[in-house]
Scaffold this active site. Structure first.
Site, mmCIF file in Angstrom:
data_model
loop_
_atom_site.group_PDB
_atom_site.id
_atom_site.type_symbol
_atom_site.label_atom_id
_atom_site.label_comp_id
_atom_site.label_asym_id
_atom_site.label_seq_id
_atom_site.Cartn_x
_atom_site.Cartn_y
_atom_site.Cartn_z
ATOM 1 N N SER A 1 -10.942 -13.450 91.927
ATOM 2 C CA SER A 1 -9.645 -14.107 91.826
ATOM 3 C C SER A 1 -9.061 -13.816 90.442
ATOM 4 C CB SER A 1 -9.802 -15.610 92.077
ATOM 5 O OG SER A 1 -8.539 -16.233 92.126
ATOM 6 N N TYR B 1 0.972 -11.968 93.738
ATOM 7 C CA TYR B 1 -0.382 -11.803 93.186
ATOM 8 C C TYR B 1 -1.054 -13.169 92.978
ATOM 9 C CZ TYR B 1 -3.926 -10.005 89.860
ATOM 10 O OH TYR B 1 -5.100 -9.678 89.215
HETATM 11 N N1 LIG Z 1 -8.246 -6.926 84.261
HETATM 12 C C1 LIG Z 1 -8.203 -8.244 84.162
HETATM 13 O O1 LIG Z 1 -8.201 -8.839 83.068
HETATM 14 C C2 LIG Z 1 -8.155 -9.078 85.412
HETATM 15 C C3 LIG Z 1 -7.769 -10.424 85.278
HETATM 16 C C4 LIG Z 1 -7.765 -11.220 86.403
HETATM 17 C C5 LIG Z 1 -8.183 -10.704 87.624
HETATM 18 N N2 LIG Z 1 -8.540 -9.401 87.733
HETATM 19 C C6 LIG Z 1 -8.970 -8.914 89.052
HETATM 20 O O2 LIG Z 1 -10.074 -8.024 88.879
HETATM 21 C C7 LIG Z 1 -10.054 -7.053 89.916
HETATM 22 C C8 LIG Z 1 -10.143 -5.645 89.337
HETATM 23 O O3 LIG Z 1 -8.969 -5.429 88.559
HETATM 24 P P1 LIG Z 1 -8.890 -4.273 87.461
HETATM 25 O O4 LIG Z 1 -8.242 -4.899 86.298
HETATM 26 O O5 LIG Z 1 -10.211 -3.599 87.308
HETATM 27 O O6 LIG Z 1 -7.830 -3.300 88.172
HETATM 28 P P2 LIG Z 1 -7.805 -1.700 88.365
HETATM 29 O O7 LIG Z 1 -6.433 -1.376 88.832
HETATM 30 O O8 LIG Z 1 -8.329 -1.028 87.160
HETATM 31 O O9 LIG Z 1 -8.841 -1.468 89.552
HETATM 32 C C9 LIG Z 1 -8.563 -1.884 90.865
HETATM 33 C C10 LIG Z 1 -9.042 -0.805 91.821
HETATM 34 O O10 LIG Z 1 -8.757 -1.261 93.161
HETATM 35 C C11 LIG Z 1 -8.415 -0.147 93.942
HETATM 36 N N3 LIG Z 1 -7.654 -0.530 95.127
HETATM 37 C C12 LIG Z 1 -6.329 -0.826 95.209
HETATM 38 N N4 LIG Z 1 -5.975 -1.040 96.483
HETATM 39 C C13 LIG Z 1 -7.111 -0.884 97.231
HETATM 40 C C14 LIG Z 1 -7.377 -0.995 98.613
HETATM 41 N N5 LIG Z 1 -6.393 -1.253 99.501
HETATM 42 N N6 LIG Z 1 -8.646 -0.805 99.054
HETATM 43 C C15 LIG Z 1 -9.650 -0.532 98.171
HETATM 44 N N7 LIG Z 1 -9.438 -0.400 96.838
HETATM 45 C C16 LIG Z 1 -8.184 -0.580 96.375
HETATM 46 C C17 LIG Z 1 -7.583 0.724 92.991
HETATM 47 O O11 LIG Z 1 -7.519 2.086 93.435
HETATM 48 C C18 LIG Z 1 -8.304 0.536 91.673
HETATM 49 O O12 LIG Z 1 -9.208 1.600 91.405
HETATM 50 C C19 LIG Z 1 -8.786 -7.306 90.722
HETATM 51 O O13 LIG Z 1 -9.127 -8.077 91.855
HETATM 52 C C20 LIG Z 1 -7.918 -8.114 89.799
HETATM 53 O O14 LIG Z 1 -7.037 -8.962 90.496
HETATM 54 C C21 LIG Z 1 -8.520 -8.562 86.655
#
Ligand SMILES: NC(=O)c1ccc[n+]([C@@H]2O[C@H](COP(=O)([O-])OP(=O)(O)OC[C@H]3O[C@@H](n4cnc5c(N)ncnc54)[C@H](O)[C@@H]3O)[C@@H](O)[C@H]2O)c1
Length: 324
Positions: free
Chosen positions: A156, A171
């Site tokens: 989340s 989101y």
């Molecule tokens: N980065 C942060 O600080 C942060 C904060 C809160 C939540 N999140 C959550 O952490 C998770 C990872 O985020 P991140 O920051 O590493 O993002 P990111 O964009 O670096 O990685 C997300 C990956 O998901 C893949 N993806 C997108 N659509 C897809 C689909 N339909 N099927 C399969 N894969 C798919 C993308 O190709 C990408 O490689 C997410 O769920 C995000 O909501 C991240």
């Protein structure tokens, strides 16, 4: 011996960012990994099969076991296929890490139907779809007498749980939904030996957060980097381990701080013996302190809200909404 020796783990969105770090960490802890990622852009468009393949190859080069999957979690058949990939490649599936996400950040009055649907389709429906197909397999195995620990680790965000962020209507809604889904799934799937928990990353340096003030800055040379996306992996691995007793929890992770979320909770209430009139309710509720979303946003940004603070915050929100 690793904490995940012999566990078969499907990680969605494992080609980049937090998911990639989870895949590498889990593999180093002895898990066999299905690296799922269609390699799309931040907004979900495009695709690159090399993204998942690259991480799978990296794991194999380090002596681990991994296969790539390029299906989308929002595709019902694709979600079924990625579970089948784990069974075909490794003979079973013990853990699903639902990590995939996309963003379409726009003010609510500008956000289109497709844009809203696409974000919810990946984050919320995708989490349901993959979990659902895994649950089918796990129920079958349980009926057949298998008593192995199974686990789901959802993902989340503070946007949806704690911080109301303007431009994130889709989101934030999807992420709040994932937390609700986590507790329902924990209640339902426990009878098949499945634990269901959720991590909520915060301020991890990935392409999603590079514009957040302070995140894009150069990491410190050497030593611990609390913004590195690898910070989430040990928490997810703890929840994935066969001897972990925890279920139904949502753990926020910022650097090496892990916080147990307590979610929406009951605040003050008003009550009377018969039905309310509108005026009567207005009078009673008027005396009850209500949480202010501006306060929540101010806290999320690290400050307290004064009168000028509220004006500044409103200006900041306006600027974001007017960007389109
Ligand atoms: N980065 C942060 O600080 C942060 C904060 C809160 C939540 N999140 C959550 O952490 C998770 C990872 O985020 P991140 O920051 O590493 O993002 P990111 O964009 O670096 O990685 C997300 C990956 O998901 C893949 N993806 C997108 N659509 C897809 C689909 N339909 N099927 C399969 N894969 C798919 C993308 O190709 C990408 O490689 C997410 O769920 C995000 O909501 C991240």
């Amino acid at each position: 011996m690793g904490s995940l020796d012999g566990r078969v783990v499907l990680i969605t969105g494992a080609g980049r960012g937090i998911g990639r770090e989870e895949a590498l960490f889990f593999a180093a802890e002895g898990a066999k990994i299905v690296v799922n990622d269609p390699g799309v852009e931040i907004d979900g468009t495009g695709g690159d099969a090399g993204v998942a393949a690259g991480v799978a190859e990296e794991i194999v080069a380090r002596g681990g076991q991994a296969v790539a999957s390029t299906d989308s979690v929002s595709d019902w058949e694709g979600a079924r296929r990625m579970v089948a990939t784990a069974l075909d490649a490794f003979g079973d599936l013990h853990v699903v890490v639902n990590n995939a996400a996309i963003e379409r950040n726009l003010g609510l009055a500008d956000l289109g139907e497709d844009e809203f649907d696409d974000v919810v389709a990946v984050k919320l429906k995708g989490t349901f779809a993959v979990t659902r197909w895994a649950a089918r397999h796990w129920r079958e195995r349980h009926v057949a007498g298998d008593r192995v620990d199974r686990a789901v680790v959802n993902t989340s965000s503070g946007s949806g749980l704690l911080n109301p962020l303007p431009t994130q209507a889709a989101y934030a809604s999807a992420n709040a939904g994932v937390a609700a889904l986590t507790t329902v799934a924990a209640l339902e799937l426990g009878r098949y030996g499945v634990r269901v928990n959720c991590v909520s990353p915060s301020m991890a340096r990935t392409r999603l957060t590079l514009e957040v003030p302070g995140v894009g800055a150069e990491p410190p040379a050497g030593g611990f980097d609390p913004l590195h996306p690898s910070a989430v992996a040990p928490v997810a691995a703890f929840l994935a381990a066969a001897d972990c007793p925890v279920t139904g929890q949502v753990l926020s992770v910022r650097g090496s701080t892990v916080t147990v979320n307590q979610g929406w909770s009951r605040g003050p209430s008003v009550h009377q013996a018969g039905p309310w009139t509108v005026a009567g309710l207005a009078a009673e509720l008027g005396g009850v302190p209500l949480e202010d979303p501006f306060d929540k946003l101010a806290q999320a940004l690290g400050g307290a809200l004064g009168v000028t603070g509220r004006d500044q915050l409103q200006e900041m929100i306006n600027a974001q909404l007017d960007r389109r």
